[in-house]
Design a protein around this motif. Sequence first.
Motif, PDB file in Angstrom:
ATOM      1  N   LEU A 106       4.647  -6.278  -0.022  1.00  0.00           N
ATOM      2  CA  LEU A 106       4.195  -4.931  -0.363  1.00  0.00           C
ATOM      3  C   LEU A 106       5.390  -4.022  -0.630  1.00  0.00           C
ATOM      4  O   LEU A 106       6.348  -3.982   0.138  1.00  0.00           O
ATOM      5  CB  LEU A 106       3.357  -4.328   0.771  1.00  0.00           C
ATOM      6  CG  LEU A 106       2.025  -5.009   1.103  1.00  0.00           C
ATOM      7  CD1 LEU A 106       1.221  -4.128   2.057  1.00  0.00           C
ATOM      8  CD2 LEU A 106       1.212  -5.323  -0.143  1.00  0.00           C
TER       9      LEU A 106
ATOM     10  N   ARG B  25       1.093  -4.950   9.945  1.00  0.00           N
ATOM     11  CA  ARG B  25       1.380  -4.176   8.732  1.00  0.00           C
ATOM     12  C   ARG B  25       2.880  -4.188   8.430  1.00  0.00           C
ATOM     13  O   ARG B  25       3.278  -4.255   7.271  1.00  0.00           O
ATOM     14  CB  ARG B  25       0.906  -2.731   8.899  1.00  0.00           C
ATOM     15  CG  ARG B  25      -0.608  -2.557   8.871  1.00  0.00           C
ATOM     16  CD  ARG B  25      -1.200  -3.189   7.622  1.00  0.00           C
ATOM     17  NE  ARG B  25      -2.484  -2.671   7.274  1.00  0.00           N
ATOM     18  CZ  ARG B  25      -3.634  -2.963   7.871  1.00  0.00           C
ATOM     19  NH1 ARG B  25      -3.639  -3.807   8.881  1.00  0.00           N
ATOM     20  NH2 ARG B  25      -4.775  -2.458   7.465  1.00  0.00           N
TER      21      ARG B  25
ATOM     22  N   THR C 272      -5.524  -4.435   2.253  1.00  0.00           N
ATOM     23  CA  THR C 272      -4.498  -3.554   1.680  1.00  0.00           C
ATOM     24  C   THR C 272      -5.071  -2.694   0.566  1.00  0.00           C
ATOM     25  O   THR C 272      -4.819  -1.476   0.515  1.00  0.00           O
ATOM     26  CB  THR C 272      -3.320  -4.384   1.146  1.00  0.00           C
ATOM     27  OG1 THR C 272      -2.678  -5.051   2.238  1.00  0.00           O
ATOM     28  CG2 THR C 272      -2.308  -3.496   0.438  1.00  0.00           C
TER      29      THR C 272
ATOM     30  N   TYR D 181       2.734  -0.122   0.861  1.00  0.00           N
ATOM     31  CA  TYR D 181       3.058  -0.207   2.285  1.00  0.00           C
ATOM     32  C   TYR D 181       2.814   1.133   2.980  1.00  0.00           C
ATOM     33  O   TYR D 181       2.221   1.178   4.063  1.00  0.00           O
ATOM     34  CB  TYR D 181       4.510  -0.639   2.472  1.00  0.00           C
ATOM     35  CG  TYR D 181       4.913  -0.755   3.926  1.00  0.00           C
ATOM     36  CD1 TYR D 181       4.595  -1.886   4.666  1.00  0.00           C
ATOM     37  CD2 TYR D 181       5.594   0.278   4.565  1.00  0.00           C
ATOM     38  CE1 TYR D 181       4.939  -1.986   6.003  1.00  0.00           C
ATOM     39  CE2 TYR D 181       5.944   0.184   5.892  1.00  0.00           C
ATOM     40  CZ  TYR D 181       5.624  -0.946   6.610  1.00  0.00           C
ATOM     41  OH  TYR D 181       5.961  -1.039   7.941  1.00  0.00           O
TER      42      TYR D 181
ATOM     43  N   GLN E 212      10.644  -7.097  10.446  1.00  0.00           N
ATOM     44  CA  GLN E 212      10.365  -7.637   9.126  1.00  0.00           C
ATOM     45  C   GLN E 212      11.220  -8.867   8.835  1.00  0.00           C
ATOM     46  O   GLN E 212      10.775  -9.815   8.192  1.00  0.00           O
ATOM     47  CB  GLN E 212      10.608  -6.531   8.077  1.00  0.00           C
ATOM     48  CG  GLN E 212      10.032  -6.807   6.705  1.00  0.00           C
ATOM     49  CD  GLN E 212      10.983  -7.631   5.835  1.00  0.00           C
ATOM     50  OE1 GLN E 212      12.185  -7.704   6.103  1.00  0.00           O
ATOM     51  NE2 GLN E 212      10.432  -8.231   4.791  1.00  0.00           N
TER      52      GLN E 212
ATOM     53  N   ALA F  60      10.113  -1.387   4.940  1.00  0.00           N
ATOM     54  CA  ALA F  60       9.552  -1.221   6.279  1.00  0.00           C
ATOM     55  C   ALA F  60      10.064   0.056   6.940  1.00  0.00           C
ATOM     56  O   ALA F  60       9.311   0.765   7.614  1.00  0.00           O
ATOM     57  CB  ALA F  60       9.890  -2.437   7.140  1.00  0.00           C
TER      58      ALA F  60
ATOM     59  N   ARG G  82       3.892 -10.929   2.422  1.00  0.00           N
ATOM     60  CA  ARG G  82       5.121 -10.204   2.783  1.00  0.00           C
ATOM     61  C   ARG G  82       5.777  -9.596   1.540  1.00  0.00           C
ATOM     62  O   ARG G  82       6.997  -9.640   1.373  1.00  0.00           O
ATOM     63  CB  ARG G  82       6.123 -11.140   3.483  1.00  0.00           C
ATOM     64  CG  ARG G  82       5.569 -11.882   4.688  1.00  0.00           C
ATOM     65  CD  ARG G  82       6.673 -12.640   5.405  1.00  0.00           C
ATOM     66  NE  ARG G  82       6.153 -13.605   6.353  1.00  0.00           N
ATOM     67  CZ  ARG G  82       5.782 -13.336   7.609  1.00  0.00           C
ATOM     68  NH1 ARG G  82       5.877 -12.108   8.052  1.00  0.00           N
ATOM     69  NH2 ARG G  82       5.325 -14.276   8.406  1.00  0.00           N
TER      70      ARG G  82
ATOM     71  N   THR H   1      -1.029   1.731   3.299  1.00  0.00           N
ATOM     72  CA  THR H   1      -1.736   0.877   4.250  1.00  0.00           C
ATOM     73  C   THR H   1      -1.325   1.186   5.684  1.00  0.00           C
ATOM     74  O   THR H   1      -2.138   1.110   6.605  1.00  0.00           O
ATOM     75  CB  THR H   1      -1.513  -0.613   3.920  1.00  0.00           C
ATOM     76  OG1 THR H   1      -2.452  -1.401   4.651  1.00  0.00           O
ATOM     77  CG2 THR H   1      -0.116  -1.083   4.267  1.00  0.00           C
TER      78      THR H   1
ATOM     79  N   THR I 227       4.025  -7.041   6.427  1.00  0.00           N
ATOM     80  CA  THR I 227       3.654  -7.095   5.010  1.00  0.00           C
ATOM     81  C   THR I 227       4.725  -6.503   4.098  1.00  0.00           C
ATOM     82  O   THR I 227       4.661  -6.685   2.878  1.00  0.00           O
ATOM     83  CB  THR I 227       2.335  -6.342   4.742  1.00  0.00           C
ATOM     84  OG1 THR I 227       2.527  -4.931   4.988  1.00  0.00           O
ATOM     85  CG2 THR I 227       1.203  -6.855   5.619  1.00  0.00           C
ATOM     86  N   ALA I 228       5.694  -5.798   4.653  1.00  0.00           N
ATOM     87  CA  ALA I 228       6.710  -5.129   3.832  1.00  0.00           C
ATOM     88  C   ALA I 228       7.558  -6.142   3.069  1.00  0.00           C
ATOM     89  O   ALA I 228       7.914  -7.196   3.579  1.00  0.00           O
ATOM     90  CB  ALA I 228       7.604  -4.262   4.712  1.00  0.00           C
ATOM     91  N   LYS I 229       7.916  -5.780   1.856  1.00  0.00           N
ATOM     92  CA  LYS I 229       8.694  -6.668   0.996  1.00  0.00           C
ATOM     93  C   LYS I 229      10.130  -6.815   1.483  1.00  0.00           C
ATOM     94  O   LYS I 229      10.727  -7.895   1.397  1.00  0.00           O
ATOM     95  CB  LYS I 229       8.670  -6.121  -0.436  1.00  0.00           C
ATOM     96  CG  LYS I 229       9.306  -7.037  -1.474  1.00  0.00           C
ATOM     97  CD  LYS I 229       9.127  -6.451  -2.867  1.00  0.00           C
ATOM     98  CE  LYS I 229       9.681  -7.384  -3.932  1.00  0.00           C
ATOM     99  NZ  LYS I 229       9.471  -6.829  -5.303  1.00  0.00           N
TER     100      LYS I 229
END
Length: 504
Positions: free
Chosen positions: A40, A246, A175, A45, A96, A256, A38, A48, A249-251
């Motif tokens: 990217l 996906r 990724t 981001y 997210q 996101a 979590r 991907t 995966t966002a930071k």
Amino acid sequence: MDYINGLIVALYLAAMLAFGWWGKSRTKNSSDYLVAGRRLGPFLYTGTMAAVVLGGASTVGGVGLGYKWGISGMWLVVAIGAGVILLSLAFAPTLQKLKVFTVSQMLSLRYGSQAATNTSGIVMLAYTLMLCATSTSAYATIFVVLFDWEKWVAIAIGGAIVIIYSTIGGMWSITLADQVQFVIKTIGIFALMLPFSLNAAGGLDGIRQRVGDEFFDITGIGLQSIITYFVVYTLGLLIGQDIWQRVFTAKTPKVARWGGTTAGIYCVLYGAAGALIGMAAKVALPSIAGAEANKDVVYAEVATQLLPVAVGGLVMAAAVAAMMSTASGALIAAATVARTDVTPFVASWFGKNISVNSNENPEHDVRANRIWVLVLGLVTVTLAILVDDVVAALTIAYDILVGGLLVAIIGGLLWKRGNGHGATASMAVGTIVTLGTMIVLEVQATEKFAGVYANEPIYYGLIASAVTFILVSVFTKATDAKVLDHWNLRVSGKSEEEGVSIEG
């Protein structure tokens, strides 16, 4: 010429395997393996997200649609881009913050209803498996052309490469692979295919002189087809496990939202470029053998006939990249759903309680997830080899996904009064109506799978699902206050501080 193009694609495939080892070094627990920790940032981001949604249908299919319908052939990819933009602006930040792994876990949080989550898990597993099998069959067709392999050999070898790099490093490997695939697709489509094909056709003026103004009609493909693209692809992207994974995966929620929006805009431009390439091919290569029956051959013909040899190889690698990114994304999504949602549900039939992805033993969790990716990878390769028409199977799964699950998922995010009873009933009714309509139309049809590919099943399913969700939610008890409080806490992003976690 084919030898050089084949060598370039082979080198690309070898590079994919290297990404697996890179990802392995960054994978310490189930969060790393399933959602890249979590963490990217915007660049990774965006790449991907764009890579996973722009598969063979968008790349090879988009060029074919442009060849047949002109600029209006862009609408399929535009609908995909619209789905990514809508998801990113309206829902991605909320998703997210939830810190979950699957769509079913979101439903469990929102409704507190196990029936709803179990149903969604089974449907999502079927959808992701069929999506992976379809993508595997698609890139195998390029290997058949380049290397003169039998179809089953192409599927087995190509599938093995995807399985290896996905199994070893999980989402981190995927990724990195997606990022390289994103760069290759961008160069292949925008910097190579588009200028070379337009030059061969004499530019936009040359195209207009040869094929007429109707090829520039933005609605030439037909209003009904355009609406269907938005209903199926835009709405489908809002709830697909492969896309949500996906988002997870966002930071940050900001990444996101804006990284996904950027990816969606990129998709729209990608669709326009593909349609223009197809239009140029219609002028430069007006008599492509088999194009009327199978528009997907246009992409390969442009790559081999209009582009220099080495450039053509890179463009073919771009097509493989597009399909492999979709396949690998669908594979890890299927494995995540199977282990996190479906396995505990099946175990409950036998009175067992299974806890997964708890990170209490990170090494054990990662190993177990790798096993699931490996096993389901072998299953999808087998499906791609044995099933003659995986597209029909994917269409059935996609229609059930949208017709059966969309209302319950989006309704839970938008309507506070929606409850578990309404969600469960809407899933059941939407699925039954979708499948029932499909069966009736298939029985009445004169051509095989005409009922499966019809538009009516998904329309009727959505309407029935929405009406059921509203009525049942209104006339039954509201969601328990404690469940809503827990949901609101997670949506606020405060779950970690409160010590709440459903990752197990």
